[in-house]
Design a protein around this motif. Structure first.
Motif, mmCIF file in Angstrom:
data_model
loop_
_atom_site.group_PDB
_atom_site.id
_atom_site.type_symbol
_atom_site.label_atom_id
_atom_site.label_comp_id
_atom_site.label_asym_id
_atom_site.label_seq_id
_atom_site.Cartn_x
_atom_site.Cartn_y
_atom_site.Cartn_z
ATOM 1 N N LEU A 162 0.839 -1.415 -0.014
ATOM 2 C CA LEU A 162 -0.167 -0.014 0.250
ATOM 3 C C LEU A 162 0.890 1.167 -0.070
ATOM 4 O O LEU A 162 0.547 2.171 -0.731
ATOM 5 C CB LEU A 162 -0.986 0.015 1.275
ATOM 6 N N PHE A 163 1.826 1.262 0.755
ATOM 7 C CA PHE A 163 2.937 2.202 0.692
ATOM 8 C C PHE A 163 3.614 2.645 -0.536
ATOM 9 O O PHE A 163 3.694 3.676 -0.983
ATOM 10 C CB PHE A 163 3.999 1.970 1.836
ATOM 11 N N CYS A 164 4.037 1.477 -0.951
ATOM 12 C CA CYS A 164 4.654 1.495 -2.363
ATOM 13 C C CYS A 164 3.760 1.932 -3.529
ATOM 14 O O CYS A 164 4.065 2.799 -4.220
ATOM 15 C CB CYS A 164 5.252 0.048 -2.780
ATOM 16 N N ASP A 165 2.494 1.500 -3.317
ATOM 17 C CA ASP A 165 1.447 2.063 -4.189
ATOM 18 C C ASP A 165 1.308 3.578 -3.969
ATOM 19 O O ASP A 165 1.085 4.284 -5.181
ATOM 20 C CB ASP A 165 0.351 1.168 -4.407
ATOM 21 N N ALA A 166 1.417 4.138 -3.087
ATOM 22 C CA ALA A 166 0.948 5.477 -2.696
ATOM 23 C C ALA A 166 2.109 6.524 -3.122
ATOM 24 O O ALA A 166 1.816 7.361 -3.848
ATOM 25 C CB ALA A 166 0.812 5.759 -1.303
ATOM 26 N N ILE A 167 3.226 5.834 -2.976
ATOM 27 C CA ILE A 167 4.399 6.531 -3.802
ATOM 28 C C ILE A 167 4.296 6.410 -5.264
ATOM 29 O O ILE A 167 4.619 7.578 -5.925
ATOM 30 C CB ILE A 167 5.752 5.977 -3.486
ATOM 31 N N SER A 168 4.030 5.224 -5.819
ATOM 32 C CA SER A 168 3.991 5.053 -7.387
ATOM 33 C C SER A 168 2.868 6.146 -8.035
ATOM 34 O O SER A 168 3.081 6.523 -9.237
ATOM 35 C CB SER A 168 3.826 3.790 -7.435
ATOM 36 N N GLN A 169 1.895 6.600 -7.279
ATOM 37 C CA GLN A 169 0.948 7.520 -7.923
ATOM 38 C C GLN A 169 1.448 8.918 -8.138
ATOM 39 O O GLN A 169 0.948 9.843 -8.703
ATOM 40 C CB GLN A 169 -0.217 7.667 -6.659
ATOM 41 N N LEU A 170 2.709 9.207 -7.527
ATOM 42 C CA LEU A 170 3.044 10.511 -7.689
ATOM 43 C C LEU A 170 2.213 11.623 -7.367
ATOM 44 O O LEU A 170 1.490 12.176 -8.469
ATOM 45 C CB LEU A 170 3.688 10.796 -9.123
ATOM 46 N N PRO A 171 1.889 11.762 -5.992
ATOM 47 C CA PRO A 171 0.680 12.515 -5.656
ATOM 48 C C PRO A 171 0.497 14.076 -6.593
ATOM 49 O O PRO A 171 1.432 14.669 -6.304
ATOM 50 C CB PRO A 171 0.509 12.746 -4.086
ATOM 51 N N GLY A 172 -0.819 14.298 -7.205
ATOM 52 C CA GLY A 172 -0.617 15.526 -7.906
ATOM 53 C C GLY A 172 -0.295 15.698 -9.148
ATOM 54 O O GLY A 172 -0.343 16.647 -9.947
ATOM 55 N N SER A 173 0.283 14.380 -9.595
ATOM 56 C CA SER A 173 0.580 14.259 -10.963
ATOM 57 C C SER A 173 -0.206 13.405 -11.701
ATOM 58 O O SER A 173 -0.589 12.302 -11.208
ATOM 59 C CB SER A 173 1.962 13.837 -11.102
ATOM 60 N N ILE B 151 4.806 -0.098 -10.488
ATOM 61 C CA ILE B 151 4.869 -0.488 -9.230
ATOM 62 C C ILE B 151 6.289 -1.509 -8.876
ATOM 63 O O ILE B 151 6.763 -1.502 -7.890
ATOM 64 C CB ILE B 151 3.793 -1.355 -8.583
ATOM 65 N N ASN B 152 6.440 -1.985 -9.984
ATOM 66 C CA ASN B 152 7.829 -3.176 -9.727
ATOM 67 C C ASN B 152 9.026 -2.183 -9.412
ATOM 68 O O ASN B 152 10.067 -2.472 -8.692
ATOM 69 C CB ASN B 152 8.041 -4.023 -11.183
ATOM 70 N N ALA B 153 9.005 -0.993 -10.092
ATOM 71 C CA ALA B 153 10.077 -0.118 -9.912
ATOM 72 C C ALA B 153 10.285 0.450 -8.507
ATOM 73 O O ALA B 153 11.424 0.500 -7.708
ATOM 74 C CB ALA B 153 10.139 1.127 -10.735
ATOM 75 N N VAL B 154 9.118 0.970 -7.909
ATOM 76 C CA VAL B 154 9.077 1.439 -6.278
ATOM 77 C C VAL B 154 9.410 0.240 -5.470
ATOM 78 O O VAL B 154 10.196 0.499 -4.759
ATOM 79 C CB VAL B 154 7.608 1.922 -6.183
ATOM 80 N N THR B 155 8.941 -0.899 -5.790
ATOM 81 C CA THR B 155 9.394 -2.184 -4.766
ATOM 82 C C THR B 155 10.742 -2.541 -4.962
ATOM 83 O O THR B 155 11.222 -2.789 -3.924
ATOM 84 C CB THR B 155 8.383 -3.358 -5.285
ATOM 85 N N SER B 156 11.240 -2.475 -6.129
ATOM 86 C CA SER B 156 12.861 -2.615 -6.101
ATOM 87 C C SER B 156 13.481 -1.429 -5.519
ATOM 88 O O SER B 156 14.370 -1.920 -5.136
ATOM 89 C CB SER B 156 13.087 -2.870 -7.913
ATOM 90 N N LEU B 157 13.098 -0.298 -5.717
ATOM 91 C CA LEU B 157 13.933 0.757 -5.177
ATOM 92 C C LEU B 157 13.895 0.895 -3.699
ATOM 93 O O LEU B 157 15.078 1.138 -2.962
ATOM 94 C CB LEU B 157 13.637 2.001 -5.250
ATOM 95 N N ILE B 158 12.910 0.128 -3.036
ATOM 96 C CA ILE B 158 12.900 0.292 -1.728
ATOM 97 C C ILE B 158 13.345 -1.237 -1.236
ATOM 98 O O ILE B 158 13.868 -1.382 -0.062
ATOM 99 C CB ILE B 158 11.310 0.300 -1.124
ATOM 100 N N GLY B 159 13.095 -2.512 -1.744
ATOM 101 C CA GLY B 159 13.529 -3.528 -1.429
ATOM 102 C C GLY B 159 15.048 -4.045 -1.621
ATOM 103 O O GLY B 159 15.395 -4.655 -0.889
ATOM 104 N N ALA B 160 15.524 -3.309 -2.881
ATOM 105 C CA ALA B 160 16.945 -3.846 -3.068
ATOM 106 C C ALA B 160 17.803 -3.375 -1.710
ATOM 107 O O ALA B 160 18.862 -4.034 -1.362
ATOM 108 C CB ALA B 160 17.343 -3.106 -4.234
ATOM 109 N N PRO B 161 17.760 -2.173 -1.206
ATOM 110 C CA PRO B 161 18.588 -1.654 -0.282
ATOM 111 C C PRO B 161 18.310 -2.393 1.031
ATOM 112 O O PRO B 161 19.286 -2.752 1.771
ATOM 113 C CB PRO B 161 18.192 -0.198 -0.065
ATOM 114 N N ILE B 162 17.224 -2.943 1.399
ATOM 115 C CA ILE B 162 17.065 -3.572 2.583
ATOM 116 C C ILE B 162 17.620 -5.023 2.219
ATOM 117 O O ILE B 162 18.379 -5.422 3.084
ATOM 118 C CB ILE B 162 15.455 -3.968 2.799
ATOM 119 N N VAL B 163 17.691 -5.573 1.028
ATOM 120 C CA VAL B 163 18.238 -6.815 0.988
ATOM 121 C C VAL B 163 19.837 -6.775 0.980
ATOM 122 O O VAL B 163 20.265 -7.593 1.709
ATOM 123 C CB VAL B 163 17.868 -7.576 -0.368
#
Length: 344
Positions: free
Chosen positions: A302-313, A319-331
């Protein structure tokens, strides 16, 4: 294990956080809708604008529930993989399920058009993609089930799954090489993942698939605890490894396959969320970890999807790009943390 009040507090906090991100997910987008308006609508109050009601009920609510189901499915299947194979970097797609689904869609998009067929008109287009992806995932699931019947070693099963994935990827590459730009673009967009294409009828089917995929987990949940100390220990505790392997393959195939069919491949959720569940809840009991992973998976997606929406744009990120940007550093952090703890 005894009930831990800390776990109850964490589950309550996680539930509140999930509801909060659910409301935020309904609020943000190309048209920002006040959270107060959305919260009021659940208590019978009318929206100030009719267009807001259409946007929320027709698009954003199905998308938010899709995020919850996908996060739940991928996280649970990822935890199954990591526990069964005792590999912290195992994910729900190591058995080739995602590659099989991708092959099904590739055949539909890039091979089907060679016969002059078009499956992307009207409402039938999305159903065709879901059917193709499900068929590919089921095919790999059947092949892995046959392999599990013949192979006794779990590590061999893991290698065979990776080989199935590589084989499917090779066929996709050949199809992509001979396809034209339009076909390739359609497949590329699907492979980036999307939570916004699920319709109401498909959401019901997705929910049913998640329920069916969770049933084997509930049946064998004690066996997963025994697997933490290896197959030999699990066998000494009376665990039927062969039955557990079959249950794991079926459960993971249904959960990861359905998530890929309805949303496309979504990276890193199935790898990172189980580790987050262990770190937050500080427990090795799968009676705690499975619901914890499901809850955190829903929150994260849900958090990643909210970011992917680019609020106001008017634009949205895959969604795959956002989860990778967040997930890769964690791994990467988990790998470094594990190696650091071994050295010291």
């Amino acid at each position: 294990m005894k009930n831990n009040p800390r776990h109850l507090i964490l589950f309550i906090f996680g539930g509140v956080l999930c509801v909060l991100f659910f409301l935020i997910n309904l609020s943000v987008g190309s048209v920002n809708i006040p959270v107060s308006e959305i919260a009021g609508s659940f208590f019978g109050e009318a929206f100030s604008k009719k267009s807001w009601e259409i946007i929320v009920s027709g698009y954003r609510i199905p998308k938010a529930f899709t995020a919850i189901l996908a996060g739940l499915a991928l996280s649970i299947s990822g935890l199954e993989m990591q526990t069964f194979f005792r590999n912290p970097l195992a994910g729900p797609f190591v058995l080739g399920i995602s590659s099989g689904a991708g092959l099904g869609v590739a055949l539909l998009v890039m091979a089907g058009s060679a016969f002059g067929l078009s499956f992307f008109s009207g409402g039938f287009g999305m159903w065709a993609v879901v059917f193709a992806a499900s068929s590919g995932a089921i095919l790999v699931l059947l092949l892995m089930s046959l392999t599990a019947w013949r192979v006794k070693d779990s590590m061999t099963l893991l290698i065979v799954g990776l080989m199935f994935g590589s084989l499917a990827g090779a066929v996709i590459s050949v199809l992509a090489y001979f396809s034209d730009a339009e076909q390739l673009k359609v497949f590329t967009v699907w492979s980036m993942g999307s939570l916004g294409g699920t319709q109401a009828g498909q959401l019901e089917l997705f929910f049913l698939a998640c329920v069916l995929g969770i049933i084997p987990v509930l049946i064998f949940i004690k066996s997963y605890n025994a697997m933490l100390l290896g197959e030999a220990y699990a066998k000494s505790m009376g665990v039927n490894i062969h039955r557990l392997r079959w249950a794991m393959i079926i459960s993971t195939g249904i959960l990861a396959g359905s998530a890929t069919a309805f949303c496309g491949p979504i990276a890193f959720i199935g790898i990172t969320v189980p580790h987050m569940a262990r770190l937050v809840f500080k427990s090795g009991d799968h009676k705690i970890l499975f619901p914890a992973a499901a809850l955190i998976g829903a929150i994260v997606l849900l958090f990643c999807d909210a970011i992917s929406q680019l609020p106001g744009s008017a634009q949205t990120l895959p969604i795959n790009a956002v989860t990778s940007l967040i997930g890769a550093p964690i791994v990467i952090w988990l790998i470094l943390r594990r190696n650091f703890s071994k050295e010291f």
